[in-house]
Design an enzyme around this catalytic site. Structure first.
Site, PDB file in Angstrom:
ATOM      1  N   TRP A 184       0.862  -1.195   0.000  1.00 35.25           N
ATOM      2  CA  TRP A 184       0.000   0.000   0.000  1.00 35.25           C
ATOM      3  C   TRP A 184       0.895   1.242   0.000  1.00 35.25           C
ATOM      4  O   TRP A 184       1.827   1.335   0.789  1.00 35.25           O
ATOM      5  CB  TRP A 184      -0.921   0.045   1.223  1.00 35.25           C
ATOM      6  CG  TRP A 184      -1.675   1.350   1.239  1.00 35.25           C
ATOM      7  CD1 TRP A 184      -2.746   1.673   0.470  1.00 35.25           C
ATOM      8  CD2 TRP A 184      -1.348   2.533   2.000  1.00 35.25           C
ATOM      9  NE1 TRP A 184      -3.122   2.984   0.710  1.00 35.25           N
ATOM     10  CE2 TRP A 184      -2.280   3.530   1.638  1.00 35.25           C
ATOM     11  CE3 TRP A 184      -0.362   2.839   2.940  1.00 35.25           C
ATOM     12  CZ2 TRP A 184      -2.265   4.813   2.183  1.00 35.25           C
ATOM     13  CZ3 TRP A 184      -0.336   4.120   3.485  1.00 35.25           C
ATOM     14  CH2 TRP A 184      -1.289   5.096   3.110  1.00 35.25           C
ATOM     15  N   GLU A 225      -3.142  -2.936  -2.480  1.00 37.69           N
ATOM     16  CA  GLU A 225      -4.282  -2.327  -1.781  1.00 37.69           C
ATOM     17  C   GLU A 225      -4.598  -0.921  -2.280  1.00 37.69           C
ATOM     18  O   GLU A 225      -3.789  -0.007  -2.157  1.00 37.69           O
ATOM     19  CB  GLU A 225      -3.966  -2.269  -0.273  1.00 37.69           C
ATOM     20  CG  GLU A 225      -5.063  -1.616   0.562  1.00 37.69           C
ATOM     21  CD  GLU A 225      -4.709  -1.530   2.048  1.00 37.69           C
ATOM     22  OE1 GLU A 225      -3.540  -1.785   2.400  1.00 37.69           O
ATOM     23  OE2 GLU A 225      -5.611  -1.203   2.841  1.00 37.69           O
ATOM     24  N   LYS A 227      -7.141   2.626  -2.523  1.00 35.71           N
ATOM     25  CA  LYS A 227      -7.798   3.521  -1.571  1.00 35.71           C
ATOM     26  C   LYS A 227      -8.430   4.667  -2.340  1.00 35.71           C
ATOM     27  O   LYS A 227      -7.972   5.016  -3.428  1.00 35.71           O
ATOM     28  CB  LYS A 227      -6.757   4.041  -0.586  1.00 35.71           C
ATOM     29  CG  LYS A 227      -7.293   4.796   0.598  1.00 35.71           C
ATOM     30  CD  LYS A 227      -6.199   5.057   1.627  1.00 35.71           C
ATOM     31  CE  LYS A 227      -6.730   5.785   2.841  1.00 35.71           C
ATOM     32  NZ  LYS A 227      -5.713   5.949   3.884  1.00 35.71           N
ATOM     33  N   ASP A 258      -9.859  -3.095   1.610  1.00 38.42           N
ATOM     34  CA  ASP A 258      -9.913  -2.495   2.947  1.00 38.42           C
ATOM     35  C   ASP A 258     -11.289  -1.859   3.081  1.00 38.42           C
ATOM     36  O   ASP A 258     -11.658  -0.985   2.278  1.00 38.42           O
ATOM     37  CB  ASP A 258      -8.785  -1.456   3.098  1.00 38.42           C
ATOM     38  CG  ASP A 258      -8.727  -0.858   4.496  1.00 38.42           C
ATOM     39  OD1 ASP A 258      -9.793  -0.471   5.020  1.00 38.42           O
ATOM     40  OD2 ASP A 258      -7.617  -0.736   5.046  1.00 38.42           O
ATOM     41  N   HIS A 261     -11.841   1.978   2.680  1.00 42.83           N
ATOM     42  CA  HIS A 261     -11.176   2.686   1.578  1.00 42.83           C
ATOM     43  C   HIS A 261     -12.048   3.089   0.406  1.00 42.83           C
ATOM     44  O   HIS A 261     -11.559   3.306  -0.701  1.00 42.83           O
ATOM     45  CB  HIS A 261     -10.016   1.824   1.050  1.00 42.83           C
ATOM     46  CG  HIS A 261      -8.818   1.885   1.932  1.00 42.83           C
ATOM     47  ND1 HIS A 261      -7.596   1.417   1.565  1.00 42.83           N
ATOM     48  CD2 HIS A 261      -8.673   2.380   3.190  1.00 42.83           C
ATOM     49  CE1 HIS A 261      -6.723   1.606   2.551  1.00 42.83           C
ATOM     50  NE2 HIS A 261      -7.363   2.184   3.548  1.00 42.83           N
ATOM     51  N   HIS A 285      -8.678  -6.182   4.557  1.00 45.00           N
ATOM     52  CA  HIS A 285      -8.316  -5.346   5.686  1.00 45.00           C
ATOM     53  C   HIS A 285      -9.628  -4.933   6.305  1.00 45.00           C
ATOM     54  O   HIS A 285     -10.300  -4.031   5.787  1.00 45.00           O
ATOM     55  CB  HIS A 285      -7.540  -4.104   5.234  1.00 45.00           C
ATOM     56  CG  HIS A 285      -6.069  -4.320   5.197  1.00 45.00           C
ATOM     57  ND1 HIS A 285      -5.162  -3.308   4.982  1.00 45.00           N
ATOM     58  CD2 HIS A 285      -5.337  -5.455   5.383  1.00 45.00           C
ATOM     59  CE1 HIS A 285      -3.940  -3.814   5.026  1.00 45.00           C
ATOM     60  NE2 HIS A 285      -4.005  -5.101   5.247  1.00 45.00           N
ATOM     61  N   ASP A 293     -12.570   9.217   8.610  1.00 46.24           N
ATOM     62  CA  ASP A 293     -11.570   8.244   9.058  1.00 46.24           C
ATOM     63  C   ASP A 293     -11.899   6.845   8.567  1.00 46.24           C
ATOM     64  O   ASP A 293     -13.058   6.433   8.574  1.00 46.24           O
ATOM     65  CB  ASP A 293     -11.497   8.230  10.585  1.00 46.24           C
ATOM     66  CG  ASP A 293     -10.502   7.189  11.066  1.00 46.24           C
ATOM     67  OD1 ASP A 293      -9.330   7.251  10.640  1.00 46.24           O
ATOM     68  OD2 ASP A 293     -10.891   6.297  11.830  1.00 46.24           O
ATOM     69  N   ASP A 295     -10.349   4.066   9.806  1.00 47.32           N
ATOM     70  CA  ASP A 295      -9.662   3.094  10.662  1.00 47.32           C
ATOM     71  C   ASP A 295     -10.191   2.986  12.088  1.00 47.32           C
ATOM     72  O   ASP A 295      -9.408   2.931  13.021  1.00 47.32           O
ATOM     73  CB  ASP A 295      -8.163   3.437  10.699  1.00 47.32           C
ATOM     74  CG  ASP A 295      -7.556   3.474   9.310  1.00 47.32           C
ATOM     75  OD1 ASP A 295      -7.447   2.397   8.702  1.00 47.32           O
ATOM     76  OD2 ASP A 295      -7.218   4.569   8.830  1.00 47.32           O
ATOM     77  N   ASP A 325      -7.396  -3.951  10.128  1.00 47.45           N
ATOM     78  CA  ASP A 325      -6.624  -2.728   9.898  1.00 47.45           C
ATOM     79  C   ASP A 325      -7.343  -1.526  10.490  1.00 47.45           C
ATOM     80  O   ASP A 325      -8.214  -0.936   9.847  1.00 47.45           O
ATOM     81  CB  ASP A 325      -6.375  -2.525   8.400  1.00 47.45           C
ATOM     82  CG  ASP A 325      -5.492  -1.311   8.144  1.00 47.45           C
ATOM     83  OD1 ASP A 325      -4.909  -0.792   9.113  1.00 47.45           O
ATOM     84  OD2 ASP A 325      -5.388  -0.882   6.979  1.00 47.45           O
TER      85      ASP A 325
HETATM   86  C1  RNT Z   1      -3.786   2.762   4.704  1.00 44.72           C
HETATM   87  C2  RNT Z   1      -3.924   1.315   4.430  1.00 44.72           C
HETATM   88  C3  RNT Z   1      -2.813   0.474   4.972  1.00 44.72           C
HETATM   89  C4  RNT Z   1      -2.384   0.901   6.347  1.00 44.72           C
HETATM   90  C5  RNT Z   1      -1.391  -0.010   6.998  1.00 44.72           C
HETATM   91  C6  RNT Z   1      -0.784   0.586   8.232  1.00 44.72           C
HETATM   92  O1  RNT Z   1      -4.898   3.461   4.405  1.00 44.72           O
HETATM   93  O2  RNT Z   1      -5.135   0.852   4.909  1.00 44.72           O
HETATM   94  O3  RNT Z   1      -3.173  -0.852   4.927  1.00 44.72           O
HETATM   95  O4  RNT Z   1      -3.461   1.052   7.211  1.00 44.72           O
HETATM   96  O5  RNT Z   1      -0.450  -0.379   6.086  1.00 44.72           O
HETATM   97 ZN    ZN Z   2      -5.532  -1.233   4.892  1.00 44.43          ZN
END
Ligand code: RNT
Ligand code: ZN
Length: 417
Positions: A184, A225, A227, A258, A261, A285, A293, A295, A325
């Site tokens: 990523w 990955e 985003k 993810d 994302h 993820h 956000d 995460d 994640d």
């Molecule tokens: C970032 C990605 C990635 C990170 C990690 C820490 O938006 O999701 O996977 O969160 O590599």
């Molecule tokens: Zn991620």
């Protein structure tokens, strides 16, 4: 008979009436390994002792006391979390968690710099997954790595990507289970770019170099990955979902989904059956987006349940690598791991408890009335009793009892840091 056993026996009967065998479900659930992300343990800090800001559009908020400051502390914390989660799981390691006395440039990291992690994982008999760290570094200060117009900097990051695949393979070889090495990059722009094509072409070129060497999939699996946006990269992300999906299909790579994302109202559950006809395996993820956000700690909500249900219905578990994640520094970090991982497992269990054959039969016949009625009915079946029994059978705390253990660990260990 304990209360947990009694409740389970009753639940078992109730599920059996719907044609579901709870014992078989729990056997299957025990085969699922979730990859715990090391970076929840120290707010994505790592051990390079460099003091660079995290950057890359990532942000960790909160300053809950007691975060891990050394590899040993982080390993102890992860072990504590493992002891509160039923089943055998994995660790997801980032390159910046390198364990060396001297500073090593990121393009020069090698498997020996991760020896302590390898020995530890081998001792615990767990698998490890790996990630290059393309952020929190002076050469990534402008958020441009594999697509940096400066060739020298670009090459530095290409070498980092190559080194990380080798490290992943070394983990895979040592531990007898392939590492998924997930690429990523933060590359993107705050405001509208003038030439998207230039950067995307550069990304193809750089990835081709990173992946030039064939590595036995017995040891290392490559995933990429995408985003949509991050803080400070609101207008353009070079590695978008479409970019990586197309690259993965063409080059036989895994693709990482993810859940944080995409557009804030877009979920990944519907992508699973859309992608699987064209890729061998995927990496998840699992995260939770909240407004800007991506995460937050994973909770047992409809989004999570839909992901788990799609994996189970499609029989995709053997082709899916499940990682978590998220990073929350405002609550106890070990609790964050435990809550998220237990929720992921719970969602998978609930999915496995679905009388899917019956639902499909209704659907094929066009009896959508019965399909809807049954889907709603099963929502209140006693899955909590099945979950408690599972935790008991795996010798981990039942119900919220795990929290006592975390509080005790906080008092005995974390508060002394
Ligand atoms: C970032 C990605 C990635 C990170 C990690 C820490 O938006 O999701 O996977 O969160 O590599
Ligand atoms: Zn991620």
């Amino acid at each position: 008979m304990s209360q947990v056993d009694k409740s389970y026996e009753l639940a078992k009967e109730q599920y059996a009436a719907f044609g579901v065998n709870t014992d078989a479900v729990l056997k299957k659930l025990a085969t699922v390994a979730i990859s715990l992300h090391c970076w929840q343990g120290d707010d994505v800090g790592g051990f390079e002792n460099k003091g660079d800001a995290i950057g890359g559009g990532l942000a960790v908020t909160g300053n809950y006391p007691g975060k891990a400051r050394t590899p040993d502390e982080l390993r102890a914390d992860v072990e504590k979390a493992f002891s509160l989660i039923p089943g055998k799981h994995r660790l997801n390691l980032h390159a910046c968690y390198i364990d060396t006395d001297k500073k090593v440039e990121r393009n020069e990291i090698r498997p020996e710099h991760f020896k302590s992690w390898m020995d530890w994982a081998k001792g615990l008999k767990i698998g490890v997954d790996f990630n290059p760290t393309y952020f929190a570094h002076p050469k990534a200060a402008d958020g441009m790595t594999l697509t940096n117009p400066n060739k020298g900097i670009r090459n530095y990051w290409i070498e980092h990507g190559i080194a990380c695949r080798e490290i992943g393979a070394a983990f895979g070889k040592k531990l007898g289970t392939p590492a998924v090495t997930n690429q990523w990059i933060p590359d993107g722009m705050k405001d509208s770019p003038a030439d998207r094509k230039y950067f995307r072409d550069l990304l193809v070129e750089s990835l081709d170099k990173v992946f030039a060497k064939k590595i036995d999939p017995k040891y290392n699996l490559d995933s990429i990955e995408g985003k949509l946006f991050g803080v400070g990269v609101e207008s353009f992300t070079t590695g978008s979902h479409e970019f990586y999906l197309a690259y993965a299909v063409k080059n036989n790579k895994l693709v990482t989904l993810d859940s944080g994302h995409y557009h804030p109202t877009e979920t990944i559950s519907d992508k699973i059956t859309s992608i699987f006809p064209f890729v061998k395996e995927i990496l998840l993820h699992v995260s939770r987006g909240v407004r800007w956000d991506s995460d937050h700690v994973v909770i047992l909500n409809d989004d999570l349940q839909a992901i788990a249900t799609e994996l189970v219905r499609g029989n995709f578990l053997s082709r899916t690598h499940i990682g978590l994640d998220y990073f929350d520094a405002s609550i106890n970090r070990i609790a964050a791991w435990v809550i998220g991982t237990r929720n992921m497992l719970k969602a998978l269990m609930i999915a496995m408890l679905e009388p899917s054959k019956t639902l499909c039969q209704y659907e094929r016949k066009g009896d959508y009335t019965s399909r809807l009625a049954l889907m709603e009915e099963i929502k209140t079946l006693p899955y909590g009793a099945v979950w408690d029994y599972y935790c008991q059978s795996k010798n981990v705390p039942v119900g919220i009892d795990w929290l006592k253990e975390v509080k005790k660990y906080e008092e005995d260990v974390l508060s002394k840091r």
